[in-house]
Write an enzyme that holds these catalytic residues in place. Sequence first.
Site, PDB file in Angstrom:
ATOM      1  N   GLY B  70      24.314  40.129  30.178  1.00 25.19           N
ATOM      2  CA  GLY B  70      24.066  41.123  31.211  1.00 25.19           C
ATOM      3  C   GLY B  70      24.247  42.553  30.716  1.00 25.19           C
ATOM      4  N   CYS B 323      35.582  43.100  34.154  1.00 22.20           N
ATOM      5  CA  CYS B 323      35.313  44.103  33.126  1.00 22.20           C
ATOM      6  C   CYS B 323      36.186  45.333  33.304  1.00 22.20           C
ATOM      7  CB  CYS B 323      33.844  44.491  33.137  1.00 22.20           C
ATOM      8  SG  CYS B 323      32.798  43.074  32.791  1.00 22.20           S
TER       9      CYS B 323
END
Lengths: 385, 377
Positions: B70, B323
């Site tokens: 991604g 993240c």
Amino acid sequence: MLKIGELTLKGLNRRTFEDQLLKDLKQKLKPLGNWQFVLSQSTLQVIPPDGEIDMNEAYARALRVFGLSGVSRALRCEKSMDVILEKAPIYLENDLACARTFKVEAKRSDKSFSLNSPQICESVGEKLLDAFAHLQVDVHHPDVTVMVEIREQFAFLHAGQARGAGGLPAGSAGDAAILISGGIDSPVAAWMMARRGLRLTAIHFASPPYTSQRAEDKVHKLLAKVARYAGRIELYVVPFTQTQEAIQAHCPEDLFTLIMRRVMMRLAQAIAKEHRCKALITGESLGQVASQTLQALVVTEDVCQIPVFRPLIGMDKNDAIEIARSIGTFDISIEPYQDCCTVFTPKHPRTKPKLAQLQIAESALDLDKLMADALAGTRKHVIES
Amino acid sequence: MEAYLDNSATTPPCAESIAATQDALTRYWGNPSSLHQAGIEAEHLLSSCRSSVASAIGCEADEVFFTSGGTESNNLAIVGAALANRRRGKRIVTSAVEHSSVMESTKALQERGFEVVYLSVDRMGRVSEQELARAINRDTILVSLMAANNEVGTVQPIDVVRRIVTRVGAPATIHCDAVQAFGKLRVQPARLGVDLLTVSSHKIHGPKGVGALYVRKGVKLNPLLYGGSQESKLRPGTEAMPVIAGFAAAANALPPVSQSLAYVTGVRDRLLDGLRGMEDVRLNSPQDALPYIVNISVYGIPSETMLNFLSQRGICVSSGSACAKGKQSRVLRAMGLGDSEITSALRVSFSRFTTWEEIDTLLHALNEARQTLVRSK
């Protein structure tokens, strides 16, 4: 070639310190091979065994030995001017190829050598100028200082000396216990005191689930960095959840941190005594946070019967950060996990506490029980160097 | 493990995907670019994988470009489109709640002279159509908007972007980060009206290290990497066959979107029903969010404390985006939530494999935490 530092100022007990230094050095180098050690005056020759040796690693390890003021990688060769002149350009190529200027210094402990020091400098210098056409001599601020040392049995050649770790040999000062949280300061404090010769025992307070396993892992990683200098460290992890919950439940909010610090010091002292540590070490720095104001330190110190060393007390934060970076703890310290010192932090902590207030507030706690439980639940870990 | 409820961070690989990855490693280890038999077999596998992923996305096979995941797809889409179109304008329109791989890409472009508009969101985490219409002008070369938000599940009005762009006459390429929506909502690019669409393998029970970027035919992109002619030179480098095969198998194994959606909605409703009696729990996700993500705050209990507490009981949830490890959520901040909600936020995320028992385990533990943990005053 290792230069022995501060301990040369010692008197009759100098031997004891030298032995400690040698012991530490041998321990650090042993995994890399079978080395030979020759001590003469304040220089220690460490001679590598024959065969494949990781000299880069050995050099790095020597730089982490306390008690040394300087470390050089040298070529040992026959005491003859012909041999020296033949080997110098080859051995020094890496250093001189990326230098613009240089000078040569010579030292003779063997005064019977055919040339005197200025003569040695002159002929080696000439040889190197021939070999490296781009080089110029600069006797004031050279990029590289080439050293030629004529000793009893051999001649030594090297391109200058790096600063050693300094201080006094590991373990030569006795045992002390460091209170380590996981922040920037406590590992620095641990390293600074280890550098003064203290053998370290570490104490960490864990408050699961308010603090995570990762916060404790972080402490392991930090101590592993310090242990690269200080040697093996025993770590005691004290369960602190109950105590923190009790303080939070029964004491005024603005005194939370100070009461917690006092309980920590009491527990640390108990562990220190059990493991023959003669002092505590903390990373406190005057005025840095509310629990480190002068008044706060006074009330914290009040529960201690053994000395508390605070090597960062007069240091600027940036100085501590600089040390943290150089010993490799900074990047670990800034990992963002909650530690026991940030659990339940009061919004407006007391900065000018009165001892009597704290004593009254603490009387709401069953300290004996809390401390006994904490000590009973304490687990030992060993951090190898 | 008692309950894995962090499927927006990553999903457990499905059996089909594990088998396909191993099969590619053991039997099809040839280089798809090689001319010999081993190469040809690998090339066949690659092209069948491309078709599988294309059919899961709802596009043509030659519009699918494999990447490392991604993050790379988002970088390639944004930086690639901006650089390819830099002579046609300099404005980029995006939102304040994008994934960091989008936000950091646009920040980097900002430093290179592009003008970036970060659209604010409402309390539900949605950008408004009016704001989109105001921000998109004739100088706009790129619009990047996520399909569903990774922290709260808010679904963005991505389908209106095409209309606005056409109406304004902007030369804009439209990108959609569909990492969280792929396999969960219908994301056919033609339906959404987007030119570029990011998908990732490990969010749909495939292996990590692989993803894809859909690039509509005719859309211009500059590559980020230079090398051989793999992936039509848009993404050179020997294809990561084992994980590509695992990705394709996971894509093939996806049930129809409506079927999973109905099941997961049931799972989500069970959680919401259970939370309803807890007056100290606030629901941060909007009602019409992607049902795979539920974001809540438990007042007075910091996220990290609750995470540790649940983790001790074998329950995995997160405090926000994986993240952003430990940092406070900028998404919740952008939604206008206060400190007490943000510091105590939890993200619970499901997959089609999540069971009701897992939800009950979580509810039980949440109740225990609420009764036993000492709260910050």
